[in-house]
Motif scaffolding. Structure first.
Motif, PDB file in Angstrom:
ATOM      1  N   ARG A 101       0.836  -1.210   0.000  1.00 53.53           N
ATOM      2  CA  ARG A 101       0.000   0.000   0.000  1.00 53.53           C
ATOM      3  C   ARG A 101       0.865   1.253   0.000  1.00 53.53           C
ATOM      4  NH1 ARG A 101      -0.968   3.677   3.455  1.00 53.53           N
ATOM      5  NH2 ARG A 101      -0.036   2.525   5.186  1.00 53.53           N
ATOM      6  N   MET A 102       1.907   1.243   0.801  1.00 59.04           N
ATOM      7  CA  MET A 102       2.792   2.405   0.876  1.00 59.04           C
ATOM      8  C   MET A 102       3.482   2.659  -0.466  1.00 59.04           C
ATOM      9  SD  MET A 102       4.494   1.988   4.670  1.00 59.04           S
ATOM     10  CE  MET A 102       3.493   1.984   6.155  1.00 59.04           C
ATOM     11  N   PHE A 103       3.875   1.576  -1.153  1.00 58.58           N
ATOM     12  CA  PHE A 103       4.455   1.747  -2.491  1.00 58.58           C
ATOM     13  C   PHE A 103       3.455   2.419  -3.425  1.00 58.58           C
ATOM     14  CE2 PHE A 103       7.752  -1.960  -2.293  1.00 58.58           C
ATOM     15  CZ  PHE A 103       8.476  -1.211  -1.384  1.00 58.58           C
ATOM     16  N   GLY A 104       2.175   2.038  -3.313  1.00 56.33           N
ATOM     17  CA  GLY A 104       1.145   2.654  -4.148  1.00 56.33           C
ATOM     18  C   GLY A 104       1.027   4.142  -3.903  1.00 56.33           C
ATOM     19  N   GLU A 105       1.091   4.548  -2.640  1.00 56.67           N
ATOM     20  CA  GLU A 105       1.031   5.979  -2.327  1.00 56.67           C
ATOM     21  C   GLU A 105       2.259   6.705  -2.854  1.00 56.67           C
ATOM     22  OE1 GLU A 105      -1.603   5.637   1.808  1.00 56.67           O
ATOM     23  OE2 GLU A 105       0.463   6.357   1.867  1.00 56.67           O
ATOM     24  N   MET A 106       3.407   6.065  -2.809  1.00 53.75           N
ATOM     25  CA  MET A 106       4.623   6.686  -3.314  1.00 53.75           C
ATOM     26  C   MET A 106       4.575   6.831  -4.831  1.00 53.75           C
ATOM     27  SD  MET A 106       7.382   4.749  -0.809  1.00 53.75           S
ATOM     28  CE  MET A 106       8.832   5.675  -1.293  1.00 53.75           C
ATOM     29  N   ARG A 107       3.947   5.865  -5.519  1.00 52.17           N
ATOM     30  CA  ARG A 107       3.804   5.990  -6.970  1.00 52.17           C
ATOM     31  C   ARG A 107       2.949   7.199  -7.337  1.00 52.17           C
ATOM     32  NH1 ARG A 107       3.128   0.325  -6.502  1.00 52.17           N
ATOM     33  NH2 ARG A 107       4.937  -0.810  -7.315  1.00 52.17           N
ATOM     34  N   ASN A 108       2.025   7.544  -6.470  1.00 49.68           N
ATOM     35  CA  ASN A 108       1.171   8.710  -6.715  1.00 49.68           C
ATOM     36  C   ASN A 108       1.804  10.012  -6.234  1.00 49.68           C
ATOM     37  OD1 ASN A 108      -0.910   7.180  -7.866  1.00 49.68           O
ATOM     38  ND2 ASN A 108      -1.776   6.695  -5.862  1.00 49.68           N
ATOM     39  N   GLY A 109       3.066   9.943  -5.815  1.00 49.87           N
ATOM     40  CA  GLY A 109       3.780  11.157  -5.450  1.00 49.87           C
ATOM     41  C   GLY A 109       3.568  11.623  -4.027  1.00 49.87           C
ATOM     42  N   HIS A 110       3.082  10.736  -3.148  1.00 47.01           N
ATOM     43  CA  HIS A 110       2.823  11.123  -1.757  1.00 47.01           C
ATOM     44  C   HIS A 110       3.679  10.295  -0.813  1.00 47.01           C
ATOM     45  CE1 HIS A 110      -0.643  13.321  -3.280  1.00 47.01           C
ATOM     46  NE2 HIS A 110      -1.085  12.209  -3.847  1.00 47.01           N
ATOM     47  N   GLN A 111       4.093  10.919   0.274  1.00 48.71           N
ATOM     48  CA  GLN A 111       4.752  10.163   1.322  1.00 48.71           C
ATOM     49  C   GLN A 111       3.740   9.209   1.929  1.00 48.71           C
ATOM     50  OE1 GLN A 111       7.685   9.706   2.328  1.00 48.71           O
ATOM     51  NE2 GLN A 111       8.996  11.476   1.921  1.00 48.71           N
ATOM     52  N   PRO A 112       4.135   7.957   2.191  1.00 46.00           N
ATOM     53  CA  PRO A 112       3.163   6.977   2.683  1.00 46.00           C
ATOM     54  C   PRO A 112       2.700   7.295   4.097  1.00 46.00           C
ATOM     55  CG  PRO A 112       5.375   6.057   2.708  1.00 46.00           C
ATOM     56  CD  PRO A 112       5.485   7.374   2.006  1.00 46.00           C
ATOM     57  N   SER A 113       1.416   7.004   4.348  1.00 47.38           N
ATOM     58  CA  SER A 113       0.877   7.162   5.691  1.00 47.38           C
ATOM     59  C   SER A 113       1.273   5.966   6.539  1.00 47.38           C
ATOM     60  CB  SER A 113      -0.645   7.294   5.633  1.00 47.38           C
ATOM     61  OG  SER A 113      -1.216   6.187   4.965  1.00 47.38           O
ATOM     62  N   SER A 217       0.720  16.210  -7.192  1.00 43.84           N
ATOM     63  CA  SER A 217       1.194  17.232  -6.275  1.00 43.84           C
ATOM     64  C   SER A 217       2.693  17.425  -6.362  1.00 43.84           C
ATOM     65  CB  SER A 217       0.819  16.846  -4.840  1.00 43.84           C
ATOM     66  OG  SER A 217       1.351  15.574  -4.512  1.00 43.84           O
ATOM     67  N   SER A 218       3.366  16.562  -7.102  1.00 44.84           N
ATOM     68  CA  SER A 218       4.810  16.687  -7.235  1.00 44.84           C
ATOM     69  C   SER A 218       5.233  15.989  -8.511  1.00 44.84           C
ATOM     70  CB  SER A 218       5.511  16.044  -6.023  1.00 44.84           C
ATOM     71  OG  SER A 218       5.383  14.650  -6.088  1.00 44.84           O
ATOM     72  N   PRO A 219       6.451  16.223  -8.972  1.00 47.75           N
ATOM     73  CA  PRO A 219       6.911  15.533 -10.175  1.00 47.75           C
ATOM     74  C   PRO A 219       6.901  14.027 -10.030  1.00 47.75           C
ATOM     75  CG  PRO A 219       8.358  17.363  -9.637  1.00 47.75           C
ATOM     76  CD  PRO A 219       7.412  17.210  -8.498  1.00 47.75           C
ATOM     77  N   ALA A 220       6.976  13.541  -8.791  1.00 48.45           N
ATOM     78  CA  ALA A 220       6.996  12.097  -8.590  1.00 48.45           C
ATOM     79  C   ALA A 220       5.696  11.438  -8.971  1.00 48.45           C
ATOM     80  CB  ALA A 220       7.308  11.781  -7.124  1.00 48.45           C
ATOM     81  N   ALA A 221       4.631  12.213  -9.090  1.00 50.23           N
ATOM     82  CA  ALA A 221       3.340  11.626  -9.445  1.00 50.23           C
ATOM     83  C   ALA A 221       3.341  11.055 -10.851  1.00 50.23           C
ATOM     84  CB  ALA A 221       2.242  12.680  -9.339  1.00 50.23           C
ATOM     85  N   ALA A 222       4.329  11.391 -11.648  1.00 49.13           N
ATOM     86  CA  ALA A 222       4.407  10.849 -13.007  1.00 49.13           C
ATOM     87  C   ALA A 222       4.705   9.364 -13.005  1.00 49.13           C
ATOM     88  CB  ALA A 222       5.470  11.594 -13.810  1.00 49.13           C
ATOM     89  N   ALA A 223       5.290   8.876 -11.921  1.00 53.00           N
ATOM     90  CA  ALA A 223       5.650   7.463 -11.843  1.00 53.00           C
ATOM     91  C   ALA A 223       4.458   6.631 -11.382  1.00 53.00           C
ATOM     92  CB  ALA A 223       6.835   7.271 -10.889  1.00 53.00           C
ATOM     93  N   THR A 224       3.391   6.614 -12.170  1.00 48.93           N
ATOM     94  CA  THR A 224       2.168   5.921 -11.779  1.00 48.93           C
ATOM     95  C   THR A 224       2.087   4.522 -12.362  1.00 48.93           C
ATOM     96  OG1 THR A 224       1.026   6.934 -13.644  1.00 48.93           O
ATOM     97  CG2 THR A 224       0.891   8.056 -11.524  1.00 48.93           C
ATOM     98  N   LYS A 225       2.807   4.218 -13.432  1.00 51.57           N
ATOM     99  CA  LYS A 225       2.727   2.903 -14.041  1.00 51.57           C
ATOM    100  C   LYS A 225       4.129   2.428 -14.388  1.00 51.57           C
ATOM    101  CE  LYS A 225       0.616   0.349 -17.840  1.00 51.57           C
ATOM    102  NZ  LYS A 225      -0.221   0.433 -19.048  1.00 51.57           N
ATOM    103  N   GLU A 226       4.358   1.158 -14.129  1.00 42.49           N
ATOM    104  CA  GLU A 226       5.680   0.615 -14.416  1.00 42.49           C
ATOM    105  C   GLU A 226       5.910   0.595 -15.918  1.00 42.49           C
ATOM    106  OE1 GLU A 226       8.286  -3.479 -13.736  1.00 42.49           O
ATOM    107  OE2 GLU A 226       6.234  -3.309 -12.973  1.00 42.49           O
TER     108      GLU A 226
END
Length: 612
Positions: A101-113, A217-226
């Motif tokens: 789940r945390m990896f999924g949040e990181m793929r969306n550009g968010h720090q995991p809860s 919310s950040s450039p990291a959100a671009a990493a949504t799909k492998e």
């Protein structure tokens, strides 16, 4: 600038850590069968340690905390300070679900809860040697393209009183989240805690509304799909060498072209040109083959996920099931591998849920208490064959027909005309299910329908064999790649169309005296079978020909027909390109013929909808 905002660094971490976590999941299922295996304990320990290190660099504090606790637990397990138990394994698997789940949040550009407090408390209790009573796990499986949701397993810590009675107030608080108000300790009982557990399980199973898409919310959100692929460097070296040879051949062609434009058209020049063109044709074919091999990935990358799935479903249903994987090294195109996830999830889950009996039922008929589900892959010619076989109860055609009639999917008359194989095919009908009650695992009648639809979309087919009391085997046949498609070229007047060769069975001359009408529709009798005759021009909305001369016998799923066309052009291998912005019914895409003409590639399944 935080390392987390570096898109490339984050993508590298998620790719490597994701592969590492999938390997950890597979090792955990093996570890449950061999809890004393030192190598497995060490491998899982190193996996969590490596993920923790990368997460620390990205400042993902909650991920570091969870991995650190799990790592500490495995440190004690490998040093023999603790012994692995089933309850402890439930908490460990819940931890890996939270990491997903945390990896999924990181793929969306968010720090995991953070992970649930109950899970962290359960890990702490396990590390300290206290016993853990886990609540029933909720098995959640998603497609590879969607953010990964965890397999959630909550847990409560058992505290024992001096008189060996359970601390009901503490358990109630752990389950509900708040202490019991105005209730004396003596008034609490197993009924109250059981009721609280039931409410919590029902809330977990209840589907959540789909979240609205959020802006990045950040450039990291671009990493949504492998979008990465691991390729052996030797294959890249082969591509580089072929590219160099093609460059040299191009230079030779340029020299010959200059000679011809100067008027030098002697026999030596023509012979040299013929030789160079032959060399170029061979080199381009070799390069095409090398690039396709670079896209090939072992099916084991997908298969290894299902050991965990089979284990979780079996444990939830109170069954003992082992998933045996064979042919994990078999390779298939990456695009097909990604689309295989959803069908295989349904098939493995159905094998455990519907196929394998309970322990009591298996022992009653003399079977081993442990059920076996075999998932295998092999290459046969230019196809890959995937089989899911179980040693369970098998399918009874008469029961399948009764259920289909009961649900209004077919009539009594239709059911009476079905043979055994046709009856088994009923399980692919939308809405079909043999379960009377809907659960979070099955009963909605959408699983096998999704399987067949997805397999047909990949130009594959699916077959069923079953023996009541012995088990079932489901076989999937797929092309090795979708990038290069063998097709049959055919003509309607002057326009060329193509059909995938995988759905073509034979070519038949159409003789008007052999065309018969059944219920007002044209048919032909082929080896004793009445097959509908359809005018391809009519299906695609073109003016119909007065007397088509050639028939193409084609098969889509379990439906056969003869497509009437004017003439055949021949067989070819093409690369399909999608039609951007437009999707006509029955058209999969377009390609170019050798003469540079546009050729539409037809989708037979869509063309035949409502025709048979």
């Amino acid at each position: 600038m935080s390392a987390f905002s570096d898109v490339e660094l984050l993508q590298d971490f998620l790719t490597e850590a994701g592969d590492l976590l999938e390997d950890v999941d597979a090792k955990l299922v093996e570890l449950e069968q061999s809890p004393e295996d030192s190598d497995l304990l060490a491998t899982v320990f190193r996996g969590f340690h490596t993920i923790k290190g990368g997460a620390g660099f990205l400042e993902a504090a909650h991920l570091v905390e969870l991995c650190h606790k799990t790592e500490n637990l495995f440190d004690k397990l490998r040093s023999r300070s603790l012994t692995l138990t089933a309850e402890m394994m439930d908490s460990i698997l819940a931890a890996t679900g939270e990491v997903h789940r945390m990896f999924g949040e990181m793929r969306n550009g968010h720090q995991p809860s953070g992970a649930p407090e109950e899970l962290l408390a359960a890990l702490d209790a396990a590390i300290e040697g206290r016993s853990v009573v886990p609540a029933e796990a909720v098995v959640t499986v998603t497609s590879a393209s969607s953010p990964v949701e965890p397999v959630v397993s909550t847990a409560v810590v058992r505290s024992t009183n001096t008189d060996d009675e359970l601390d009901w107030a503490g358990m109630y608080e752990a389950v509900v989240g708040v202490p019991p108000k105005e209730l004396a300790q003596a008034a609490l009982s197993t009924e109250m805690v059981t009721e609280a557990l039931s409410k919590q399980s029902a809330a977990a199973v209840r589907p959540k509304p789909a979240a609205k898409p959020k802006p990045a919310s950040s450039p990291a959100a671009a990493a949504t799909k492998e979008n990465t692929i691991r390729v052996d460097t030797q294959r890249f070296d082969q591509i580089l060498n072929l590219s160099g040879e093609i460059g040299l051949t191009k230079n030779r062609l340029n020299c010959l072209f200059d000679a011809i434009t100067r008027g030098d058209r002697g026999e030596d020049v023509i012979k040299a040109l013929d030789t160079v063109v032959g060399q170029l044709d061979m080199l381009v074919s070799d390069l095409q083959s090398a690039v396709m091999k670079a896209r090939m990935q072992p099916v084991g990358r997908v298969f290894q996920k299902y050991s965990r799935l089979a284990r979780d479903v079996a444990r939830q249903l109170g069954k003992d099931v082992e998933l045996v994987i064979e042919g994990a090294e078999t390779e298939v195109d990456k695009s097909i591998l990604e689309e295989l996830n959803d069908p295989l999830v349904h098939l493995v889950r159905n094998a455990v849920d519907h196929g394998i009996e309970t322990i009591a039922d298996r022992t009653a008929v003399g079977k081993n208490a442990k059920g076996i589900v075999n998932l295998s892959a092999r290459q046969t010619g230019d196809h890959i064959v995937i089989e899911i076989q179980d040693d369970g109860r098998g399918m009874r055609p008469e029961i399948i027909r009764e259920k289909a009639v009961e649900k209004g999917l077919i009539s009594h008359e239709e059911a009476g005309q079905l043979n055994t194989q046709d009856s088994l095919q009923l399980i692919f009908l939308p809405g079909f299910s043999t379960k009377d009650q809907i659960s979070d695992i099955s009963g909605r009648g959408v699983g096998m329908d999704v399987v067949k639809t997805n397999i047909q979309r990949l130009n594959g087919r699916i077959e069923i064999q079953s023996e009541p009391g012995q088990g079932s085997r489901i076989t999937i046949l797929l092309p090795l790649t979708l990038a290069i498609l063998p097709v049959l070229m055919l003509k309607l007047e002057e326009q060329i169309y193509s059909l995938p060769l995988s759905c073509v069975r034979e070519i038949i001359p159409i003789e008007q005296d052999k065309v018969q009408r059944v219920n007002g529709k044209p048919t032909m009798v082929i080896r004793g079978e009445v097959v509908p005759l359809l005018d391809l021009a009519h299906l695609i909305g073109r003016p119909t020909s007065d007397r088509p001369k050639v028939g193409v016998m084609a098969v889509s799923g379990n439906r056969s027909c003869i497509l009437a066309v004017d003439t055949l052009v021949g067989q070819d291998e093409v690369m399909i390109k999608p039609l951007d912005g437009v999707k006509p019914k029955g058209v999969a895409g377009a390609t170019l013929s050798g003469e540079g003409l546009l050729v539409l590639v037809l989708e037979l399944r869509e063309l035949l909808e409502g025709q048979l």
